[in-house]
Design an enzyme around this catalytic site. Structure first.
Site, PDB file in Angstrom:
ATOM      1  N   GLU A 190      10.174 -10.376   2.035  1.00 58.50           N
ATOM      2  CA  GLU A 190      10.137  -9.727   3.482  1.00 58.50           C
ATOM      3  C   GLU A 190      10.761 -10.732   4.207  1.00 58.50           C
ATOM      4  O   GLU A 190      10.888 -12.120   4.214  1.00 58.50           O
ATOM      5  CB  GLU A 190       8.636  -9.831   3.918  1.00 58.50           C
ATOM      6  CG  GLU A 190       7.937  -8.878   3.297  1.00 58.50           C
ATOM      7  CD  GLU A 190       6.336  -8.680   3.811  1.00 58.50           C
ATOM      8  OE1 GLU A 190       6.370  -9.055   5.007  1.00 58.50           O
ATOM      9  OE2 GLU A 190       5.683  -8.427   2.779  1.00 58.50           O
ATOM     10  N   GLU A 218       1.084 -12.594  -0.060  1.00 56.24           N
ATOM     11  CA  GLU A 218       0.479 -13.302   1.055  1.00 56.24           C
ATOM     12  C   GLU A 218      -0.955 -13.656   0.827  1.00 56.24           C
ATOM     13  O   GLU A 218      -1.916 -13.516   1.789  1.00 56.24           O
ATOM     14  CB  GLU A 218       0.803 -12.790   2.560  1.00 56.24           C
ATOM     15  CG  GLU A 218       2.324 -12.527   2.666  1.00 56.24           C
ATOM     16  CD  GLU A 218       2.558 -12.616   4.324  1.00 56.24           C
ATOM     17  OE1 GLU A 218       1.493 -12.348   5.161  1.00 56.24           O
ATOM     18  OE2 GLU A 218       3.832 -12.807   4.523  1.00 56.24           O
TER      19      GLU A 218
HETATM   20  C1  NOJ Z   1       3.674 -10.102   6.230  1.00 58.91           C
HETATM   21  C2  NOJ Z   1       3.090  -9.013   5.450  1.00 58.91           C
HETATM   22  O1  NOJ Z   1       2.973  -9.010   3.972  1.00 58.91           O
HETATM   23  C3  NOJ Z   1       3.135  -7.561   5.904  1.00 58.91           C
HETATM   24  O2  NOJ Z   1       2.180  -6.736   5.413  1.00 58.91           O
HETATM   25  C4  NOJ Z   1       3.526  -7.543   7.297  1.00 58.91           C
HETATM   26  O3  NOJ Z   1       3.768  -6.299   8.032  1.00 58.91           O
HETATM   27  C5  NOJ Z   1       4.501  -8.503   7.833  1.00 58.91           C
HETATM   28  N1  NOJ Z   1       4.154  -9.980   7.410  1.00 58.91           N
HETATM   29  C6  NOJ Z   1       4.799  -8.471   9.237  1.00 58.91           C
HETATM   30  O4  NOJ Z   1       3.588  -9.114   9.931  1.00 58.91           O
END
Ligand code: NOJ
Length: 459
Positions: A364, A176
């Site tokens: 994710e 990200e």
């Molecule tokens: C994306 C992020 O990569 C992660 O670190 C985070 O916990 C999740 N979003 C949920 O917010």
């Protein structure tokens, strides 16, 4: 007999869970680890009312889910779950505490143990080089905005590839970066909370150059694995049926998603955005197009983090002329990360069409519940089961419809951990963790996920 409505996953489909070093390990000061930018900002704001930062939390990331001390039990649980992969990150601050220079043998030893344990439990590690933790000493020198950043990162990547590359065959450069960099340096909502368009675009550019350097280096080392990057995507669909809204959504998606993905996959920034948005074009670094074209090395796969979708409406006063809001079809009022499974379908189609069916891993996807301080209720998480089921069904449908480039799915996250802006207030995990005592317990969703993983099928 095979029922035609079975939702199955191919034999080589990767299915598992994910977490990051910063959020899971705890032990933030132990065994030579230095302070990261996120540790630093959390310490600045902990216990203080919400001010210029968007941190909501009074918590410190010094515990996570206690992965540093209990990685063996966590990995044993993953094996019991039947998953064939785990996505984790390496903490730059643990491996090279000063950002550049001396390597910390204790940091290397820890990740060696984790990787070996995963392999002995028949799990493929997918390893992110960068997932939140910039060494604070480098942040103080400007972090991503410093022109030396690509060289710092290449040096760190080299240490990791040399130490772990014999066993880790799936790497990702940045998790990200759109959030860490675009939101950190231009939108001002993540550390270092800067709002400077020109400097922010330079920081993005530096991050892309760092990505290319790591990909090029990895390929030159002939370690026989694959390397990609993990980008977040919240597709935007038009609020009204009109050309203005459709175009506003397209700009918004290009800004957050394609601004990163297109250089990484095709070697140039999105043309439409630069041609139609003078506010961006005018602030781009000098010689950007040539720079990207000359340094470009195509990565092998794309990881995508998907949580929610957005609805976009044309508004001449909004940034890029798009007023976007989160899509809340199925959410409880006020629910963070409102689930919208169909958005996963849109996303895979968008990415496959635009990027020539590049291999995609959903790196994710997870359900956030509020920490209500009640283990019994937290573990009785039928809503999380429904969430997993609906998202996996979408993936199974896509595969059935011919999207063979869809290669894996990682539920976020393995266990309740530290959330970068919300501390311990949100729980995403399949395993419940008491952040005071360290007590752990499988939630119902983990038992369900185990059925899915073992059967390679969703109901
Ligand atoms: C994306 C992020 O990569 C992660 O670190 C985070 O916990 C999740 N979003 C949920 O917010």
């Amino acid at each position: 007999m095979r029922h035609y409505l079975e939702f199955r996953f191919p034999e080589d489909f990767l299915i598992g869970t994910a977490n990051s070093a910063f959020q899971s390990e705890g032990a933030a000061d132990r065994d030579g680890k230095s302070e990261s930018n996120m540790d630093y900002y959390a310490r600045q704001v902990a216990g203080k009312p919400r001010g210029k930062t968007s941190f909501y939390t009074k918590d410190l990331p010094d515990r996570g889910c206690f992965f540093y001390d209990h990685y063996e039990e966590y990995i044993a649980d993953m094996q019991k779950t039947g998953q064939n992969t785990y996505r984790l990150s390496i903490s730059w601050c643990r491996v090279i505490p000063d950002g550049v220079g001396a390597v910390n043998p204790k940091g290397i030893a820890f990740y060696n143990k984790v990787i070996d344990k995963l392999l002995s439990c028949n799990m493929i590690p997918l390893v992110d080089l960068y997932h939140w933790d910039m060494p604070q000493c480098l942040q103080e020198k400007g972090g991503f905005a410093n022109p030396d950043f690509p060289g710092w990162f290449e040096n760190y990547a080299k240490v990791c590839f040399a130490a772990f590359g014999d066993r880790v065959k799936m790497w990702s450069t940045f998790n990200e970066s759109a959030v860490a960099v675009t939101y950190g340096y231009i939108r001002g909502t993540f550390p270092p909370f800067e709002k400077n368009e020109k400097r922010g675009l330079q920081a993005i550019h530096n991050c892309l150059l760092a990505h290319f350097k790591a990909v090029k280096l990895y390929k030159s080392m002939n370690l026989g694995g694959k390397i990609g990057a993990v980008n977040p995507f919240a597709p935007a669909t038009p609020a009204r049926i009109c050309r203005e809204d459709i175009e506003a959504c397209a700009r918004s998606m290009e800004y957050i998603f394609d601004f990163w993905t297109e250089p990484m996959v095709k070697g140039h920034y999105p043309k439409m955005l630069l041609e139609t948005c003078p506010e961006i074009a005018a602030a781009m670094p000098e010689g950007y197009a040539k720079d990207i074209a000359e340094n470009f090395v195509r990565m092998d796969f794309l990881g995508i983090n998907y949580y929610f979708s957005r609805r976009g409406q044309y508004d001449p006063d909004a940034f890029l002329g798009c007023k976007a809001s989160v899509e809340v079809y199925f959410a409880e009022p006020g629910q963070s990360y409102p689930p919208y499974p169909a958005g996963l379908f849109d996303l895979v189609q968008y990415v496959s069409d635009r990027y020539d069916n590049i291999d995609i891993y959903i790196t994710e996807n997870g359900f956030a519940s509020k920490n209500i301080g009640d283990m019994e209720k937290e573990c009785d998480d039928g809503d999380r089961i429904l969430y997993i089921r609906e998202h996996l069904r979408i993936l199974a449908r896509l595969i059935k419809a011919g999207y063979k480039n869809l290669k894996g799915y990682y539920y976020w996250n393995d266990a309740d951990s530290y959330e970068e802006l919300d501390g311990y207030n949100l729980r995403f995990g399949l395993t419940y963790v008491d952040h005071e005592t360290g007590q752990r317990r499988w939630k119902k969703s983990r038992y369900y996920y185990a059925e899915v993983c073992k059967n390679r099928m969703v109901n």
